[in-house]
Design an enzyme around this catalytic site. Structure first.
Site, PDB file in Angstrom:
ATOM      1  N   ASP A   1      31.479  99.646  78.528  1.00  0.00           N
ATOM      2  CA  ASP A   1      30.584  98.492  78.418  1.00  0.00           C
ATOM      3  C   ASP A   1      30.297  97.888  79.782  1.00  0.00           C
ATOM      4  OD1 ASP A   1      30.576  98.827  75.676  1.00  0.00           O
ATOM      5  OD2 ASP A   1      32.142  97.332  75.313  1.00  0.00           O
TER       6      ASP A   1
ATOM      7  N   ASN B   1      30.470 109.455  77.863  1.00  0.00           N
ATOM      8  CA  ASN B   1      31.718 109.923  78.452  1.00  0.00           C
ATOM      9  C   ASN B   1      31.897 111.398  78.077  1.00  0.00           C
ATOM     10  OD1 ASN B   1      32.731 109.966  75.780  1.00  0.00           O
ATOM     11  ND2 ASN B   1      33.598 107.912  75.991  1.00  0.00           N
TER      12      ASN B   1
ATOM     13  N   GLU C   1      31.755 112.146  74.301  1.00  0.00           N
ATOM     14  CA  GLU C   1      30.412 112.013  73.737  1.00  0.00           C
ATOM     15  C   GLU C   1      29.510 113.162  74.179  1.00  0.00           C
ATOM     16  OE1 GLU C   1      30.943 107.171  73.680  1.00  0.00           O
ATOM     17  OE2 GLU C   1      29.836 108.146  75.311  1.00  0.00           O
TER      18      GLU C   1
END
Length: 487
Positions: free
Chosen positions: A267, A198, A201
Protein backbone atom coordinates in the site's frame (compact mmCIF):
# COMPACT_ATOMS: atom_id res chain seq x y z
CA UNK A 1 12.89 17.70 -5.30
CA UNK A 2 10.21 15.11 -6.06
CA UNK A 3 9.38 14.84 -2.35
CA UNK A 4 8.32 18.49 -2.43
CA UNK A 5 6.38 18.16 -5.69
CA UNK A 6 4.11 15.40 -4.36
CA UNK A 7 2.81 17.57 -1.52
CA UNK A 8 -0.87 18.40 -1.91
CA UNK A 9 -1.44 16.16 -4.96
CA UNK A 10 -4.94 14.72 -5.10
CA UNK A 11 -5.36 11.02 -5.89
CA UNK A 12 -8.59 9.12 -6.52
CA UNK A 13 -8.41 5.77 -4.71
CA UNK A 14 -10.93 3.17 -5.89
CA UNK A 15 -11.04 -0.30 -4.41
CA UNK A 16 -11.89 -2.70 -1.63
CA UNK A 17 -12.14 -0.84 1.68
CA UNK A 18 -11.65 -2.86 4.86
CA UNK A 19 -11.56 -2.42 8.59
CA UNK A 20 -8.57 -4.06 10.27
CA UNK A 21 -9.52 -4.91 13.86
CA UNK A 22 -6.92 -6.17 16.35
CA UNK A 23 -7.77 -7.90 19.62
CA UNK A 24 -4.66 -8.29 21.78
CA UNK A 25 -4.21 -10.02 25.08
CA UNK A 26 -2.33 -12.46 27.25
CA UNK A 27 -2.54 -16.24 26.86
CA UNK A 28 -2.01 -18.14 30.10
CA UNK A 29 -4.20 -21.24 29.83
CA UNK A 30 -6.18 -23.60 27.63
CA UNK A 31 -9.97 -23.53 27.73
CA UNK A 32 -11.56 -26.32 29.81
CA UNK A 33 -14.41 -26.39 27.28
CA UNK A 34 -12.34 -27.20 24.18
CA UNK A 35 -8.70 -27.51 23.05
CA UNK A 36 -8.45 -23.77 22.47
CA UNK A 37 -6.34 -21.01 23.97
CA UNK A 38 -7.96 -18.47 26.27
CA UNK A 39 -7.02 -14.86 25.49
CA UNK A 40 -7.35 -12.41 28.38
CA UNK A 41 -8.08 -9.31 26.29
CA UNK A 42 -6.08 -6.22 27.21
CA UNK A 43 -6.55 -4.03 24.14
CA UNK A 44 -8.66 -3.61 21.02
CA UNK A 45 -7.90 -1.25 18.17
CA UNK A 46 -9.11 -0.68 14.64
CA UNK A 47 -7.43 0.87 11.62
CA UNK A 48 -8.12 1.46 7.95
CA UNK A 49 -7.31 -1.49 5.71
CA UNK A 50 -7.25 -2.38 2.03
CA UNK A 51 -7.88 0.57 -0.28
CA UNK A 52 -8.49 2.76 2.78
CA UNK A 53 -4.93 2.08 3.96
CA UNK A 54 -3.67 3.23 0.55
CA UNK A 55 -5.62 6.46 1.08
CA UNK A 56 -4.11 6.83 4.57
CA UNK A 57 -0.62 6.37 3.11
CA UNK A 58 -1.28 9.06 0.50
CA UNK A 59 -2.43 11.41 3.27
CA UNK A 60 0.60 10.63 5.44
CA UNK A 61 2.97 11.38 2.54
CA UNK A 62 1.43 14.83 2.17
CA UNK A 63 -1.14 14.19 -0.55
CA UNK A 64 -4.92 14.14 -0.50
CA UNK A 65 -6.95 11.03 -1.27
CA UNK A 66 -10.53 10.78 -2.49
CA UNK A 67 -11.65 7.33 -1.35
CA UNK A 68 -14.31 5.40 -3.27
CA UNK A 69 -15.30 1.96 -2.02
CA UNK A 70 -18.21 0.07 -0.52
CA UNK A 71 -19.12 -0.26 3.14
CA UNK A 72 -22.26 -1.30 4.96
CA UNK A 73 -24.47 0.73 7.22
CA UNK A 74 -23.25 -1.30 10.19
CA UNK A 75 -20.90 -0.83 13.14
CA UNK A 76 -17.87 -1.57 10.96
CA UNK A 77 -18.97 1.03 8.43
CA UNK A 78 -19.35 3.61 11.17
CA UNK A 79 -15.81 2.85 12.37
CA UNK A 80 -14.43 3.22 8.86
CA UNK A 81 -16.17 6.59 8.50
CA UNK A 82 -14.81 7.71 11.87
CA UNK A 83 -11.25 6.67 10.97
CA UNK A 84 -11.52 8.56 7.68
CA UNK A 85 -12.79 11.64 9.52
CA UNK A 86 -9.73 11.48 11.80
CA UNK A 87 -7.52 12.10 8.77
CA UNK A 88 -8.59 15.74 9.06
CA UNK A 89 -9.62 16.27 5.45
CA UNK A 90 -6.57 14.58 3.92
CA UNK A 91 -8.87 11.67 3.00
CA UNK A 92 -12.20 12.63 1.43
CA UNK A 93 -15.04 10.20 2.12
CA UNK A 94 -16.71 9.33 -1.20
CA UNK A 95 -17.84 5.90 -0.01
CA UNK A 96 -20.87 4.03 -1.24
CA UNK A 97 -22.95 2.75 1.66
CA UNK A 98 -25.07 -0.34 0.98
CA UNK A 99 -27.94 -1.09 3.42
CA UNK A 100 -27.80 -4.63 4.72
CA UNK A 101 -24.31 -5.34 3.38
CA UNK A 102 -21.50 -6.13 5.84
CA UNK A 103 -18.43 -3.91 5.92
CA UNK A 104 -15.42 -6.05 5.11
CA UNK A 105 -13.67 -6.57 8.42
CA UNK A 106 -10.68 -8.66 9.44
CA UNK A 107 -10.37 -9.33 13.15
CA UNK A 108 -7.00 -10.63 14.25
CA UNK A 109 -6.57 -12.20 17.68
CA UNK A 110 -3.09 -11.80 19.11
CA UNK A 111 -1.57 -13.42 22.17
CA UNK A 112 1.50 -11.33 22.90
CA UNK A 113 3.30 -11.22 19.53
CA UNK A 114 1.68 -14.45 18.34
CA UNK A 115 -1.08 -14.33 15.72
CA UNK A 116 -3.67 -16.83 16.99
CA UNK A 117 -6.68 -16.46 14.72
CA UNK A 118 -8.25 -14.26 12.08
CA UNK A 119 -12.01 -13.91 11.71
CA UNK A 120 -13.38 -12.32 8.52
CA UNK A 121 -16.71 -10.63 7.89
CA UNK A 122 -17.28 -9.98 4.20
CA UNK A 123 -19.46 -10.38 1.15
CA UNK A 124 -17.64 -10.97 -2.13
CA UNK A 125 -18.96 -9.21 -5.23
CA UNK A 126 -21.30 -6.31 -6.01
CA UNK A 127 -24.75 -6.34 -7.52
CA UNK A 128 -25.64 -4.18 -10.52
CA UNK A 129 -26.95 -1.33 -8.38
CA UNK A 130 -23.78 -1.18 -6.25
CA UNK A 131 -21.59 -1.23 -9.37
CA UNK A 132 -23.56 1.68 -10.80
CA UNK A 133 -23.21 3.65 -7.57
CA UNK A 134 -19.44 3.08 -7.45
CA UNK A 135 -19.08 4.15 -11.09
CA UNK A 136 -21.11 7.28 -10.40
CA UNK A 137 -18.91 8.17 -7.41
CA UNK A 138 -15.80 7.65 -9.54
CA UNK A 139 -16.99 9.92 -12.32
CA UNK A 140 -18.11 12.56 -9.83
CA UNK A 141 -14.55 12.99 -8.51
CA UNK A 142 -12.23 11.97 -11.35
CA UNK A 143 -11.88 15.40 -12.94
CA UNK A 144 -10.62 16.92 -9.67
CA UNK A 145 -7.80 14.37 -9.27
CA UNK A 146 -4.28 14.13 -10.68
CA UNK A 147 -3.84 10.35 -10.47
CA UNK A 148 -5.93 7.23 -9.92
CA UNK A 149 -5.20 4.17 -7.77
CA UNK A 150 -7.14 0.94 -8.25
CA UNK A 151 -6.60 -1.06 -5.07
CA UNK A 152 -7.83 -4.57 -5.79
CA UNK A 153 -8.25 -6.97 -2.89
CA UNK A 154 -10.55 -9.32 -4.84
CA UNK A 155 -13.68 -8.33 -2.90
CA UNK A 156 -15.60 -7.05 -5.93
CA UNK A 157 -15.07 -3.31 -6.39
CA UNK A 158 -12.39 -3.80 -9.08
CA UNK A 159 -14.89 -5.48 -11.41
CA UNK A 160 -14.91 -5.04 -15.22
CA UNK A 161 -17.88 -2.66 -15.16
CA UNK A 162 -16.07 -0.25 -12.83
CA UNK A 163 -12.48 -0.73 -13.99
CA UNK A 164 -12.97 -0.45 -17.73
CA UNK A 165 -15.03 2.74 -17.60
CA UNK A 166 -12.58 4.24 -15.08
CA UNK A 167 -9.48 3.50 -17.17
CA UNK A 168 -11.09 4.80 -20.36
CA UNK A 169 -12.20 8.02 -18.63
CA UNK A 170 -8.83 8.56 -16.93
CA UNK A 171 -6.87 8.01 -20.15
CA UNK A 172 -9.13 10.41 -21.99
CA UNK A 173 -8.39 13.02 -19.32
CA UNK A 174 -4.66 12.31 -19.32
CA UNK A 175 -4.69 11.10 -15.70
CA UNK A 176 -2.21 8.32 -14.79
CA UNK A 177 -3.65 5.08 -13.39
CA UNK A 178 -1.77 2.82 -10.96
CA UNK A 179 -3.12 -0.64 -10.15
CA UNK A 180 -2.35 -3.06 -7.31
CA UNK A 181 -3.83 -6.28 -8.79
CA UNK A 182 -5.02 -9.38 -6.97
CA UNK A 183 -6.77 -11.30 -9.77
CA UNK A 184 -5.32 -13.82 -12.23
CA UNK A 185 -6.75 -12.22 -15.38
CA UNK A 186 -5.00 -8.88 -15.70
CA UNK A 187 -6.49 -8.04 -19.10
CA UNK A 188 -9.18 -6.08 -17.24
CA UNK A 189 -6.47 -3.49 -16.43
CA UNK A 190 -5.37 -2.95 -20.05
CA UNK A 191 -4.34 0.65 -20.61
CA UNK A 192 -3.33 1.43 -17.04
CA UNK A 193 -0.13 3.41 -16.58
CA UNK A 194 1.46 1.06 -14.06
CA UNK A 195 0.71 -2.26 -12.37
CA UNK A 196 2.48 -3.08 -9.06
CA UNK A 197 2.24 -6.85 -8.46
CA UNK A 198 4.40 -8.75 -6.01
CA UNK A 199 5.97 -12.08 -6.94
CA UNK A 200 2.96 -14.11 -5.78
CA UNK A 201 0.58 -11.97 -7.83
CA UNK A 202 2.81 -12.15 -10.92
CA UNK A 203 3.04 -15.93 -10.50
CA UNK A 204 -0.77 -16.15 -10.33
CA UNK A 205 -1.21 -14.03 -13.45
CA UNK A 206 1.52 -15.56 -15.63
CA UNK A 207 2.37 -19.02 -14.32
CA UNK A 208 6.04 -18.05 -14.12
CA UNK A 209 7.80 -19.10 -10.86
CA UNK A 210 9.23 -15.56 -10.37
CA UNK A 211 12.07 -16.87 -8.22
CA UNK A 212 14.94 -15.40 -10.26
CA UNK A 213 15.54 -12.54 -12.66
CA UNK A 214 14.91 -14.65 -15.76
CA UNK A 215 11.49 -15.92 -14.69
CA UNK A 216 10.51 -12.50 -13.33
CA UNK A 217 11.53 -10.92 -16.64
CA UNK A 218 9.44 -13.46 -18.55
CA UNK A 219 6.44 -12.73 -16.33
CA UNK A 220 6.94 -8.98 -16.63
CA UNK A 221 7.14 -9.16 -20.42
CA UNK A 222 3.92 -11.18 -20.58
CA UNK A 223 2.00 -8.67 -18.45
CA UNK A 224 3.34 -5.71 -20.47
CA UNK A 225 2.25 -7.37 -23.71
CA UNK A 226 -1.17 -8.26 -22.29
CA UNK A 227 -2.04 -4.94 -20.65
CA UNK A 228 0.10 -2.43 -22.60
CA UNK A 229 1.03 -1.10 -19.17
CA UNK A 230 4.30 -0.72 -17.33
CA UNK A 231 4.90 -3.19 -14.49
CA UNK A 232 6.71 -2.52 -11.21
CA UNK A 233 7.44 -5.88 -9.60
CA UNK A 234 8.02 -5.69 -5.84
CA UNK A 235 10.34 -8.46 -4.67
CA UNK A 236 10.66 -7.85 -0.94
CA UNK A 237 14.32 -8.29 0.05
CA UNK A 238 15.37 -8.33 -3.65
CA UNK A 239 14.07 -4.83 -4.32
CA UNK A 240 12.08 -3.71 -7.35
CA UNK A 241 12.17 -4.39 -11.07
CA UNK A 242 10.43 -2.15 -13.61
CA UNK A 243 9.28 -3.40 -17.01
CA UNK A 244 8.32 -1.07 -19.88
CA UNK A 245 7.69 -1.79 -23.53
CA UNK A 246 10.84 -1.03 -25.55
CA UNK A 247 13.11 -0.65 -22.49
CA UNK A 248 15.40 -3.09 -20.69
CA UNK A 249 14.34 -3.95 -17.14
CA UNK A 250 15.12 -1.24 -14.59
CA UNK A 251 16.25 -2.68 -11.28
CA UNK A 252 16.91 -1.26 -7.82
CA UNK A 253 18.00 -3.26 -4.82
CA UNK A 254 15.99 -3.13 -1.61
CA UNK A 255 17.06 -0.12 0.46
CA UNK A 256 16.03 -1.54 3.84
CA UNK A 257 18.67 -3.30 5.91
CA UNK A 258 16.33 -3.90 8.86
CA UNK A 259 12.93 -5.51 8.18
CA UNK A 260 10.53 -5.63 11.12
CA UNK A 261 7.17 -6.03 9.40
CA UNK A 262 6.13 -6.11 5.73
CA UNK A 263 2.44 -5.55 6.51
CA UNK A 264 1.01 -2.83 4.30
CA UNK A 265 4.26 -2.20 2.40
CA UNK A 266 2.46 -2.74 -0.92
CA UNK A 267 0.00 0.00 0.00
CA UNK A 268 2.92 2.34 0.71
CA UNK A 269 4.46 1.51 -2.67
CA UNK A 270 1.35 2.24 -4.70
CA UNK A 271 0.64 5.44 -2.73
CA UNK A 272 4.15 6.78 -3.42
CA UNK A 273 3.98 5.79 -7.10
CA UNK A 274 0.62 7.50 -7.59
CA UNK A 275 1.77 10.72 -5.95
CA UNK A 276 4.97 10.76 -7.99
CA UNK A 277 3.10 10.25 -11.27
CA UNK A 278 0.59 12.91 -10.23
CA UNK A 279 3.55 15.27 -9.84
CA UNK A 280 4.75 14.50 -13.37
CA UNK A 281 7.63 12.16 -12.48
CA UNK A 282 8.84 9.48 -14.87
CA UNK A 283 8.38 5.82 -14.01
CA UNK A 284 11.98 5.14 -12.81
CA UNK A 285 11.83 8.18 -10.49
CA UNK A 286 8.42 7.06 -9.19
CA UNK A 287 9.79 3.56 -8.60
CA UNK A 288 12.82 4.94 -6.74
CA UNK A 289 10.58 7.04 -4.51
CA UNK A 290 8.36 4.02 -3.83
CA UNK A 291 11.37 1.85 -3.02
CA UNK A 292 12.56 4.36 -0.43
CA UNK A 293 9.08 4.65 1.07
CA UNK A 294 8.77 0.86 1.29
CA UNK A 295 12.14 0.66 3.05
CA UNK A 296 10.89 3.03 5.75
CA UNK A 297 7.57 1.17 6.06
CA UNK A 298 9.09 -2.29 6.58
CA UNK A 299 11.38 -0.90 9.26
CA UNK A 300 8.35 -0.20 11.45
CA UNK A 301 6.28 -2.61 13.51
CA UNK A 302 2.73 -3.17 12.29
CA UNK A 303 0.97 -1.53 9.37
CA UNK A 304 2.45 1.96 9.40
CA UNK A 305 2.34 5.03 7.18
CA UNK A 306 5.40 6.98 6.07
CA UNK A 307 5.78 10.74 6.58
CA UNK A 308 7.47 13.14 4.13
CA UNK A 309 10.20 13.76 6.71
CA UNK A 310 10.95 10.04 7.01
CA UNK A 311 10.93 9.61 3.24
CA UNK A 312 13.16 12.62 2.65
CA UNK A 313 15.63 11.36 5.24
CA UNK A 314 15.62 7.88 3.68
CA UNK A 315 16.32 9.34 0.23
CA UNK A 316 19.21 11.41 1.56
CA UNK A 317 20.76 9.06 4.11
CA UNK A 318 19.12 5.64 3.75
CA UNK A 319 16.18 4.29 5.76
CA UNK A 320 18.29 2.70 8.49
CA UNK A 321 20.16 5.90 9.40
CA UNK A 322 19.40 7.15 12.93
CA UNK A 323 16.38 9.27 12.08
CA UNK A 324 15.66 12.15 14.40
CA UNK A 325 13.26 13.70 11.89
CA UNK A 326 11.49 10.34 11.66
CA UNK A 327 10.10 10.91 15.12
CA UNK A 328 7.59 13.30 13.53
CA UNK A 329 4.33 11.49 12.78
CA UNK A 330 0.82 12.51 11.71
CA UNK A 331 -1.88 11.94 14.31
CA UNK A 332 -3.27 8.72 12.85
CA UNK A 333 0.20 7.15 12.74
CA UNK A 334 0.99 8.49 16.21
CA UNK A 335 -2.13 6.80 17.57
CA UNK A 336 -0.98 3.47 16.13
CA UNK A 337 2.53 3.94 17.55
CA UNK A 338 1.19 4.84 20.99
CA UNK A 339 -1.17 1.86 20.88
CA UNK A 340 1.80 -0.41 20.12
CA UNK A 341 3.77 1.08 23.04
CA UNK A 342 0.80 0.72 25.35
CA UNK A 343 0.38 -2.91 24.31
CA UNK A 344 3.98 -3.41 25.48
CA UNK A 345 2.89 -1.91 28.84
CA UNK A 346 4.79 1.34 28.34
CA UNK A 347 3.71 4.41 30.33
CA UNK A 348 2.98 7.22 27.88
CA UNK A 349 3.94 10.80 28.76
CA UNK A 350 2.99 14.01 26.98
CA UNK A 351 4.14 17.61 26.97
CA UNK A 352 3.81 20.39 24.45
CA UNK A 353 5.11 23.76 23.33
CA UNK A 354 6.23 25.94 20.43
CA UNK A 355 9.96 25.19 20.98
CA UNK A 356 10.88 28.01 18.60
CA UNK A 357 14.48 28.22 19.77
CA UNK A 358 15.68 25.23 21.72
CA UNK A 359 17.39 26.32 24.96
CA UNK A 360 18.56 24.70 28.21
CA UNK A 361 15.14 25.21 29.80
CA UNK A 362 13.54 23.08 27.08
CA UNK A 363 16.19 20.40 27.40
CA UNK A 364 15.68 20.24 31.18
CA UNK A 365 11.89 20.10 30.86
CA UNK A 366 11.96 17.31 28.29
CA UNK A 367 14.55 15.30 30.22
CA UNK A 368 12.49 15.60 33.40
CA UNK A 369 9.32 14.61 31.52
CA UNK A 370 11.03 11.51 30.10
CA UNK A 371 12.03 10.46 33.62
CA UNK A 372 8.32 10.29 34.51
CA UNK A 373 7.33 7.90 31.71
CA UNK A 374 8.55 5.15 29.40
CA UNK A 375 7.75 6.98 26.15
CA UNK A 376 7.48 10.74 25.71
CA UNK A 377 5.27 12.34 23.06
CA UNK A 378 5.80 16.05 22.33
CA UNK A 379 2.94 18.09 20.89
CA UNK A 380 4.40 20.83 18.68
CA UNK A 381 2.46 23.91 17.56
CA UNK A 382 2.37 24.33 13.77
CA UNK A 383 3.67 27.53 12.21
CA UNK A 384 0.12 28.87 11.90
CA UNK A 385 -0.58 28.12 15.56
CA UNK A 386 2.64 29.81 16.71
CA UNK A 387 1.86 32.91 14.65
CA UNK A 388 -1.56 33.21 16.25
CA UNK A 389 -0.12 32.83 19.74
CA UNK A 390 3.14 34.77 19.42
CA UNK A 391 2.54 37.25 16.61
CA UNK A 392 3.21 37.46 12.85
CA UNK A 393 7.02 37.51 13.22
CA UNK A 394 7.02 34.09 14.84
CA UNK A 395 8.05 31.35 14.54
CA UNK A 396 11.72 31.94 13.85
CA UNK A 397 12.11 28.34 12.67
CA UNK A 398 9.64 26.35 10.57
CA UNK A 399 7.61 23.53 12.10
CA UNK A 400 9.68 20.90 10.29
CA UNK A 401 12.94 22.44 11.50
CA UNK A 402 11.60 22.63 15.06
CA UNK A 403 10.40 19.01 14.84
CA UNK A 404 13.81 17.83 13.68
CA UNK A 405 15.63 19.63 16.48
CA UNK A 406 13.22 18.33 19.14
CA UNK A 407 13.35 14.85 17.62
CA UNK A 408 17.13 14.83 17.88
CA UNK A 409 16.87 14.79 21.69
CA UNK A 410 17.24 11.37 23.24
CA UNK A 411 14.49 12.18 25.74
CA UNK A 412 11.88 12.56 22.98
CA UNK A 413 10.26 9.48 21.41
CA UNK A 414 7.59 11.00 19.17
CA UNK A 415 6.65 14.46 17.84
CA UNK A 416 3.12 15.34 16.67
CA UNK A 417 2.08 18.67 15.17
CA UNK A 418 -1.18 20.35 16.18
CA UNK A 419 -2.75 23.33 14.45
CA UNK A 420 -5.13 24.46 17.21
CA UNK A 421 -4.18 27.01 19.86
CA UNK A 422 -4.05 24.27 22.51
CA UNK A 423 -3.19 20.56 22.42
CA UNK A 424 -6.47 19.48 24.05
CA UNK A 425 -7.69 17.48 21.03
CA UNK A 426 -4.27 15.87 20.66
CA UNK A 427 -4.25 14.84 24.32
CA UNK A 428 -7.76 13.39 23.94
CA UNK A 429 -6.65 11.35 20.93
CA UNK A 430 -3.44 9.97 22.47
CA UNK A 431 -4.69 9.51 26.08
CA UNK A 432 -1.31 9.78 27.89
CA UNK A 433 -0.92 8.40 31.39
CA UNK A 434 1.10 11.41 32.52
CA UNK A 435 0.86 15.05 31.42
CA UNK A 436 3.94 17.21 32.08
CA UNK A 437 4.31 21.00 32.13
CA UNK A 438 6.57 23.54 33.78
CA UNK A 439 6.12 24.65 37.38
CA UNK A 440 4.98 28.09 36.21
CA UNK A 441 1.59 26.40 35.71
CA UNK A 442 -0.77 24.94 38.29
CA UNK A 443 -2.47 21.60 37.77
CA UNK A 444 -5.76 23.42 37.18
CA UNK A 445 -4.32 25.67 34.44
CA UNK A 446 -2.61 22.91 32.44
CA UNK A 447 -4.60 22.33 29.26
CA UNK A 448 -5.97 18.79 29.23
CA UNK A 449 -5.39 18.15 32.93
CA UNK A 450 -9.10 17.40 33.43
CA UNK A 451 -8.95 14.79 30.67
CA UNK A 452 -5.85 13.03 31.97
CA UNK A 453 -7.02 13.04 35.58
CA UNK A 454 -10.42 11.83 34.38
CA UNK A 455 -9.05 8.60 32.94
CA UNK A 456 -6.84 7.98 35.95
CA UNK A 457 -3.62 9.60 34.79
CA UNK A 458 -1.34 12.11 36.49
CA UNK A 459 -0.35 15.73 35.91
CA UNK A 460 3.24 16.54 36.86
CA UNK A 461 4.84 19.99 37.15
CA UNK A 462 8.63 20.21 36.82
CA UNK A 463 10.99 23.01 37.78
CA UNK A 464 12.19 25.26 34.97
CA UNK A 465 15.67 26.59 34.32
CA UNK A 466 15.74 30.26 35.45
CA UNK A 467 15.79 33.10 32.90
CA UNK A 468 15.31 30.79 29.95
CA UNK A 469 12.61 31.37 27.32
CA UNK A 470 12.48 31.61 23.53
CA UNK A 471 10.83 35.03 23.68
CA UNK A 472 13.63 36.45 25.87
CA UNK A 473 16.32 34.97 23.62
CA UNK A 474 14.69 36.38 20.50
CA UNK A 475 14.24 39.82 22.08
CA UNK A 476 17.87 39.82 23.26
CA UNK A 477 19.04 38.83 19.78
CA UNK A 478 17.06 41.64 18.16
CA UNK A 479 18.38 44.16 20.70
CA UNK A 480 21.93 43.08 19.94
CA UNK A 481 21.33 43.45 16.21
CA UNK A 482 19.79 46.89 16.68
CA UNK A 483 22.81 48.02 18.72
CA UNK A 484 25.22 46.95 16.03
CA UNK A 485 26.41 43.86 17.84
CA UNK A 486 26.96 45.41 21.28
CA UNK A 487 25.79 43.24 24.12
Amino acid sequence: MLIDKIQGRRVLVVGDVMLDHYVSGVVERVSPEAPALVVNVTEERSMLGGAANVAANIAALGGQAVLVGVIGQDAGGLQVADLIARQGGAVIDAMVRIPGAPTTQKTRYLGGDRHLLRADRERIGLDAEAKALVSAAVHAHLADCEAVVISDYAKGVACPEVVRTLIVAARRAGIPIVVDPKQADLSIFEGASLLTPNRKEMRLATGEPCEDDASCDAGGARIVALTHSAVLLTRSEKGMRLYRNGHPPWNEAALAKVIRDVSGAGDTVIAACALALAAGAGLPDAAHLANAAAAVAVGKSGTSCVTPQELNHALLHGPDHDLAAGKLAPLATAQDIVAHWRHARARIGFTNGCFDLLHPGHVKLLAAARELCDRLVVGLNTDASVSRLKGPERPIQSELARAEVIGALRSVDLVVLFDEDTPRNLIAALRPEVLVKGADYTVETVVGSDLVLGWGGEVKLVELAPDQSSSRLIARSRLTTTNGGAA
